[in-house]
Design a protein around this motif. Sequence first.
Motif, PDB file in Angstrom:
ATOM      1  N   GLY A  68      -2.147   7.391   3.045  1.00 43.03           N
ATOM      2  CA  GLY A  68      -2.602   6.294   3.893  1.00 43.03           C
ATOM      3  C   GLY A  68      -1.883   6.237   5.228  1.00 43.03           C
ATOM      4  O   GLY A  68      -1.733   5.163   5.817  1.00 43.03           O
ATOM      5  N   THR A  69      -1.441   7.374   5.730  1.00 42.92           N
ATOM      6  CA  THR A  69      -0.696   7.422   6.989  1.00 42.92           C
ATOM      7  C   THR A  69      -1.409   8.308   7.994  1.00 42.92           C
ATOM      8  O   THR A  69      -2.241   9.149   7.649  1.00 42.92           O
ATOM      9  N   VAL A  70      -1.038   8.095   9.254  1.00 40.44           N
ATOM     10  CA  VAL A  70      -1.527   8.909  10.355  1.00 40.44           C
ATOM     11  C   VAL A  70      -0.328   9.659  10.937  1.00 40.44           C
ATOM     12  O   VAL A  70       0.755   9.095  11.077  1.00 40.44           O
TER      13      VAL A  70
ATOM     14  N   GLN B  76       2.948   7.221  10.387  1.00 39.35           N
ATOM     15  CA  GLN B  76       2.760   5.781  10.578  1.00 39.35           C
ATOM     16  C   GLN B  76       1.594   5.320   9.718  1.00 39.35           C
ATOM     17  O   GLN B  76       0.563   5.992   9.637  1.00 39.35           O
ATOM     18  N   SER B  77       1.764   4.165   9.058  1.00 39.29           N
ATOM     19  CA  SER B  77       0.707   3.666   8.187  1.00 39.29           C
ATOM     20  C   SER B  77      -0.516   3.298   9.025  1.00 39.29           C
ATOM     21  O   SER B  77      -0.406   2.827  10.160  1.00 39.29           O
ATOM     22  N   SER B  78      -1.676   3.511   8.444  1.00 35.67           N
ATOM     23  CA  SER B  78      -2.913   3.206   9.156  1.00 35.67           C
ATOM     24  C   SER B  78      -3.051   1.710   9.409  1.00 35.67           C
ATOM     25  O   SER B  78      -3.640   1.296  10.415  1.00 35.67           O
TER      26      SER B  78
ATOM     27  N   VAL C 205      -6.549  12.326  14.229  1.00 34.94           N
ATOM     28  CA  VAL C 205      -7.774  11.528  14.268  1.00 34.94           C
ATOM     29  C   VAL C 205      -8.275  11.207  12.869  1.00 34.94           C
ATOM     30  O   VAL C 205      -9.403  10.731  12.715  1.00 34.94           O
ATOM     31  N   MET C 206      -7.445  11.459  11.861  1.00 30.69           N
ATOM     32  CA  MET C 206      -7.841  11.158  10.494  1.00 30.69           C
ATOM     33  C   MET C 206      -6.639  10.649   9.714  1.00 30.69           C
ATOM     34  O   MET C 206      -5.487  10.928  10.058  1.00 30.69           O
ATOM     35  N   VAL C 207      -6.919   9.859   8.672  1.00 26.91           N
ATOM     36  CA  VAL C 207      -5.883   9.263   7.831  1.00 26.91           C
ATOM     37  C   VAL C 207      -5.730  10.114   6.578  1.00 26.91           C
ATOM     38  O   VAL C 207      -6.723  10.523   5.957  1.00 26.91           O
ATOM     39  N   ASN C 208      -4.489  10.393   6.211  1.00 23.35           N
ATOM     40  CA  ASN C 208      -4.220  11.138   4.986  1.00 23.35           C
ATOM     41  C   ASN C 208      -4.653  10.299   3.785  1.00 23.35           C
ATOM     42  O   ASN C 208      -4.164   9.182   3.576  1.00 23.35           O
ATOM     43  N   ALA C 209      -5.566  10.821   3.000  1.00 20.19           N
ATOM     44  CA  ALA C 209      -6.106  10.053   1.879  1.00 20.19           C
ATOM     45  C   ALA C 209      -5.071   9.809   0.796  1.00 20.19           C
ATOM     46  O   ALA C 209      -5.181   8.831   0.046  1.00 20.19           O
TER      47      ALA C 209
END
Length: 405
Positions: free
Chosen positions: A275-277, A223-225, A268-272
């Motif tokens: 931009g998704t979780v 899911q997008s941040s 608990v972190m967003v993929n750089a």
Amino acid sequence: MKPSNLPGRSALALAATALLLASCGSSGADAQKKGGRGASGPAQVGFVVVQPTSVPVVTELSGRVTAFQMSEVRPQVAGIVQRRFFTEGSIVRAGQTLYQIDPSLYQAQASEAEANLQSARATAEAARIRADRYRPLAKMEAVSQQDYTDAAAQARQAAAGVAQTNAQLRTARINLRFTRVPAPITGRIGRSLVTEGALVTTNQADPLAVIQRLDPIYVDIQQSSADMLALRRSLAQGGLAPASAVVRLKLEDGSDYGQTGTVEFSEVMVNANTGTVTLRARFPNPEGILLPGMFARAAFAQAINRQAFLVPQAGLSRDPRGNATVYVVGPGNRAVARTVIAERTLGANWVVTQGLAPGDKVIVQGTANLRPDAEIRPVPVTTPQRIEAPKGDQGAQGAAAKKGG
């Protein structure tokens, strides 16, 4: 009758017929003018009274199937593979022997360690007895105190040697046990990546085989941040309420997966890079339909909108720009066009989030030729439309017209 009078009488009969038809036509036209908008008056429309209700905010996202548990079977000692004990693709149990590595070298090491332990124990026993004998002699000063100290130190050193050789024996026995490679977990094992006679080492890059537990199984959903941030903001403002995330899957061929799952946790972190979780859902997989690596579409409710309106799809239309419009019953029984926000459907209804108020009467029947500010005759949508026969003079004129026609 004389033949000379026939043309005149025929002309007279035709004239009388034309006069009768003209009379019937004018009577029908007069009847329509008296009725205005036809004999029935304003158009009858059906409406529903809308009230705010709780509607789940359903999100559909892409996901990838991941094994619940996965273990790479690797050798912990080096040697030649003598035998394989499993069938590729079968279910193996934790602790089950999968491979046998040549144990000859490790048996010899264990035997050597056991002999060293016996030697160390003998040395320690002799040193202990010598120290015990020196103790009373040192008190009588028959031997020097230094001789007794040295004997006691040698006894303690010999005891430490026993412990050291005992540890070496345990290590040798562990290595010997590792020549039988066990299954770390229970699951379905894939193909064997080594054959009998192959040399394996403790630091090799490739595993001997891979075991995966597929029931239950995970689906990792992306899911997008930005969407998650908007959802959390709506939850904080009170417009939405959190929902229990029951997840449904749509497989690659478009079919629905029969089992439902639940969201276990969210990263608990967003993929750089994307931009998704990642959200992880857990599904039962008793028939093994879901396999690791498969793509699927996951639909689940992340929140509940308690101020939404459900409007039947027949009552909503869109203009060429995609703007949604509904007709409501306005003052004086006139149709009022209302622009609304309806971004998704739920079953046979549109979910309207803006543009309506509690108690609005939304027109859902008879909207084909409806125009803004048109006079209407609203009835509840459950009321059947009645078509009555013309009465009085209109009925007589209609019968005459049919008879004359």
